[in-house]
Design an enzyme around this catalytic site. Structure first.
Site, mmCIF file in Angstrom:
data_model
loop_
_atom_site.group_PDB
_atom_site.id
_atom_site.type_symbol
_atom_site.label_atom_id
_atom_site.label_comp_id
_atom_site.label_asym_id
_atom_site.label_seq_id
_atom_site.Cartn_x
_atom_site.Cartn_y
_atom_site.Cartn_z
ATOM 1 N N CYS A 9 31.538 46.058 33.007
ATOM 2 C CA CYS A 9 32.564 45.688 32.025
ATOM 3 C C CYS A 9 32.048 44.754 30.943
ATOM 4 O O CYS A 9 32.343 44.941 29.756
ATOM 5 C CB CYS A 9 33.786 45.108 32.721
ATOM 6 S SG CYS A 9 33.535 43.500 33.533
ATOM 7 N N HIS A 69 37.362 40.512 34.611
ATOM 8 C CA HIS A 69 37.186 41.716 33.807
ATOM 9 C C HIS A 69 37.040 41.283 32.354
ATOM 10 O O HIS A 69 37.718 40.356 31.903
ATOM 11 C CB HIS A 69 38.367 42.672 33.963
ATOM 12 C CG HIS A 69 38.237 43.917 33.133
ATOM 13 N ND1 HIS A 69 37.147 44.746 33.212
ATOM 14 C CD2 HIS A 69 39.052 44.458 32.189
ATOM 15 C CE1 HIS A 69 37.295 45.750 32.367
ATOM 16 N NE2 HIS A 69 38.436 45.588 31.722
ATOM 17 N N ASP A 78 39.480 47.782 25.028
ATOM 18 C CA ASP A 78 38.723 47.736 26.279
ATOM 19 C C ASP A 78 37.941 49.034 26.470
ATOM 20 O O ASP A 78 38.515 50.081 26.753
ATOM 21 C CB ASP A 78 39.686 47.534 27.453
ATOM 22 C CG ASP A 78 38.961 47.321 28.774
ATOM 23 O OD1 ASP A 78 37.723 47.413 28.801
ATOM 24 O OD2 ASP A 78 39.643 47.055 29.783
ATOM 25 N N ASP A 111 52.557 41.706 39.464
ATOM 26 C CA ASP A 111 52.810 41.136 40.786
ATOM 27 C C ASP A 111 51.863 41.774 41.803
ATOM 28 O O ASP A 111 51.510 42.950 41.681
ATOM 29 C CB ASP A 111 54.248 41.400 41.225
ATOM 30 C CG ASP A 111 55.253 40.550 40.466
ATOM 31 O OD1 ASP A 111 54.831 39.625 39.749
ATOM 32 O OD2 ASP A 111 56.459 40.827 40.585
#
Length: 695
Positions: free
Chosen positions: A288, A346, A369, A411
């Site tokens: 990444c 990330h 991204d 969550d």
């Protein structure tokens, strides 16, 4: 030929009237005016919406505008536009191409033409022609090419940034920091974006030329390249090679013998050079932070302000429900049963632009991204997604807002399973997006961007068709467990942690405590447990007990590599009621540091020899066998340098003195690695920034 001397020698060409001898592109003056110095040694590079100069040198007599017309023509693929040269005092640009000559220059044999592109011109390499016309004849000349980039210094450009400190950091700077590790132990590594290295501009332009969008319809692609949102999406897709002739091939599992270990890269230039010189074959391998850093380089070269951003505890939501599900055994071992995952960190990129397709409220930083995780409109790319849309919970905003939101604020539902049944459940609303960091302006300190994505917890947003505020409810439990690591740990030290179990009821309880430690990659599922502990506890009413646990170095050294994470989980079970609670902690361990020092300081001159001292001292209590200290530096060393010692005793130092010589100005990185055969997977790496200036 150096671009500062670039000119087109015509010989003596005439159309029966004036005779044209030389066309000079005035590269030195134009690049200084357009903030493009150093981007190319062979091409004129200018920015859209701002006039640039070219000089026409005539032989014999001067140009006579009453009988002769000068017409410039710009060509881009099958598109072209004729630009009559007009005599005017005004040099302002408009929505169309323009070319003007000051009235005082007309009678001279040296005529300076001020040429300007529309502010919404395509980013590309243009062909430039010159036509000399009169009533009897027309002469056409190929003047050459020039590269047109976005203009963050121009107010009307969608990528405009008003402050010089911002354009300096996010466009011109060729050096950055990438934050890694965990939110409990943040580490950084420098990165050389390398936009001033020879060949980097050419690689970035070639990237656009071999994109699927260009290969399908080049003229349509050229027309759309005026839009930075379109450009960023094309480049994002092309940084990975999953769908096209992209730059990098990703690899997260297995070995790297067929390429380069992603941890070995320290700059973008080497990657871009390899891709371009291999006829656009993918470079192996990236993860990444490598994908993001290369994307940041390309965007800065194209003139779009960009910065590398790290999200700690970044969620990968595979099913789009903005929830991450994790599974644990009843003894605390994490299971790899879910397609969802949480990466300890990330890295992506933020690009600065106006979003004319969405409205002014979504202008500013956009998430882009390039790491190939999920498909967006059928291809592996993500964004540009407005950061403002994430903060306001506008999950329907293009592009990929729901996925980006989950990355920073999903969550986490943790389920304890036994014999295929769920026997415990906990919802963690705080875990994801613990910290969001980027490099600060003009500083190596981190800037915390968390609130720009998540806002204040007390904030509410107006409801709308595409904006929503996910509810996050807290429940009261009678049994609680927490897990704490004593400090930031150094590889080679014992892991010390404490588990606190709290009884909220007014009666005594007997509970079983199960603790499990596992190794995991920063973006993957954990391996089998390498250490466990089990104990029965008697909890007095309304009280808490704290137990301390120690994992000696000898119990993790065989499984823990330098870049790996330790996942520790505790499950506490009420023996009578079968109630279970879970606490989880993930942390990384810091490798010993390598010392790097440059004689005379960290600022060196081009083509002058300097000496660097690199050393590693064994701070562990054990002897290290087969010690190797390696030094490498793109742009400073022609080949890697090594020092070896068969045995490195505790307190002993291995060192290497190297001679460095920089061939071009800019920021270079000296990288040193230390390894030993006793634990070959544990490697220490250090980086040192070297500023190279011209004499």
């Amino acid at each position: 030929m150096d671009c500062t001397q670039r000119e087109t020698h015509i010989g003596v060409v005439h159309n029966g009237g004036c005779r044209l001898k030389v066309v000079k592109l005035e590269a030195a003056e134009n690049t200084a005016s357009h903030e493009t110095q150093g981007l190319s040694r062979t091409q004129l590079v200018v920015r859209r919406g701002k006039p640039f100069k070219l000089t026409l040198l005539f032989s014999g007599r001067s140009w006579n505008p009453r009988s002769e017309s000068l017409v410039l023509e710009v060509c881009l693929g099958g598109l072209s536009e004729r630009i009559p040269v007009r005599i005017s005092d005004r040099r302002s640009c408009s929505l169309a191409w323009s070319a003007t000559v000051h009235p005082g220059d007309v009678q001279s044999r040296s005529v300076t033409v001020h040429m300007c592109s529309p502010v919404l011109s395509a980013v590309a390499t243009y062909q430039l022609l010159l036509h000399i016309e009169d009533v009897q004849s027309r002469m056409s000349l190929a003047v050459g090419t020039f590269v047109l980039l976005c203009n963050p210094w121009l107010k009307d450009d969608p990528v405009f940034m008003p402050l010089d400190v911002h354009t300096q950091e996010y466009v011109k700077s060729d050096y950055g920091l990438i934050y890694m590790g965990t939110h409990l132990n943040v580490r950084n590594r420098p990165w050389s974006f390398g936009q001033y290295e020879p060949g980097v501009l050419e690689a970035c332009l070639q990237l656009l030329q071999v994109s699927p969008q260009h290969l399908r319809d080049q003229d349509r692609d050229y027309l759309r390249r005026a839009d930075p949102a379109y450009l960023s999406r094309v480049v994002c897709q092309m940084v990975n090679c999953n769908d096209d002739m992209g730059i990098l091939e990703g690899r997260w599992q297995g070995g790297y013998t067929a390429g380069v270990n992603p941890t070995e890269w320290s700059g973008s230039a080497d990657i871009l050079h390899r891709w371009l010189s291999s006829n656009c074959s993918p470079v192996r391998y990236g993860q990444c932070w490598v994908f993001a850093a290369v994307l940041c380089t390309v965007m800065r070269v194209l003139g779009i302000p960009s910065r590398v951003v790290t999200v700690f505890n970044s969620a990968h939501d595979s099913d789009g429900n903005v929830k991450i599900t994790e599974f644990y055994t009843s003894t605390g071992e994490k299971l790899g049963l879910s397609k969802d995952s949480i990466w300890n960190f990330h890295v992506w990129v933020e690009c600065w632009m106006k979003r004319s397709d969405l409205g002014a409220s979504f202008d500013g930083w956009q998430v882009v991204d390039p790491t190939p995780q999920e498909r967006s409109a059928g291809v592996f790319c993500c964004g540009p997604c407005p950061v403002a849309a994430i903060q306001r919970r506008c999950l329907g905003a293009p592009y990929d807002a729901s996925f980006v939101f989950a990355s920073v604020d999903a969550d986490v539902v943790r389920l304890i399973v036994r014999d295929g049944a769920v026997v415990g459940r906990r919802v963690d609303t705080e875990c994801v997006g613990q910290r969001i960091y980027t490099k600060s302006l003009s500083s190596d300190r981190p800037e915390d961007l968390t609130l720009t994505y998540k806002g204040l917890k007390s904030e509410t947003t107006a409801a709308g068709s595409s904006c929503q505020q996910p509810s996050k409810k807290r429940t009261t439990v009678s049994l609680e467990a927490s897990l704490k690591i004593d400090k930031v740990l150094l590889l080679g030290e014992s892991i010390r942690m404490c588990v606190t179990v709290t009884n909220r009821r007014s009666r005594s309880r007997v509970v079983m405590q199960h603790v499990s430690a596992q190794v995991k990659e920063y973006n993957g599922s954990p391996q089998e447990s390498f250490w466990t502990a089990h104990r029965e506890l008697h909890l007095p009413p309304c009280q808490a007990l704290t137990l301390h646990h120690v994992i000696p170095h000898c119990q993790y050294e065989a499984v823990l590599a330098g870049d790996h994470i330790v996942n520790v989980a505790v499950v506490v079970k009420d023996v009578r009621t079968k109630e279970r609670v879970l606490a989880v902690r993930e942390f990384n361990m810091s490798p010993p540091q390598i010392s790097i020092q440059i004689e005379g300081g960290d600022s060196v001159q081009v083509n002058q020899e300097h000496t660097a001292h690199v050393s590693f001292t064994n701070q562990l209590t054990e002897t290290l066998v087969g010690a190797v200290l390696t030094v490498k530096a793109s742009g400073l060393l022609q080949e890697d340098q090594e020092a070896r010692l068969l045995i490195l005793e505790p307190g002993e130092t291995i060192e290497k003195k190297v001679s460095i010589r920089a061939t071009s100005p800019g920021t270079k990185l000296l990288m040193a690695t230390f390894s030993h055969s006793h634990s070959p997977s544990i490697v220490s790496r250090s980086f040192h920034k070297v500023s190279v200036v011209t004499a």
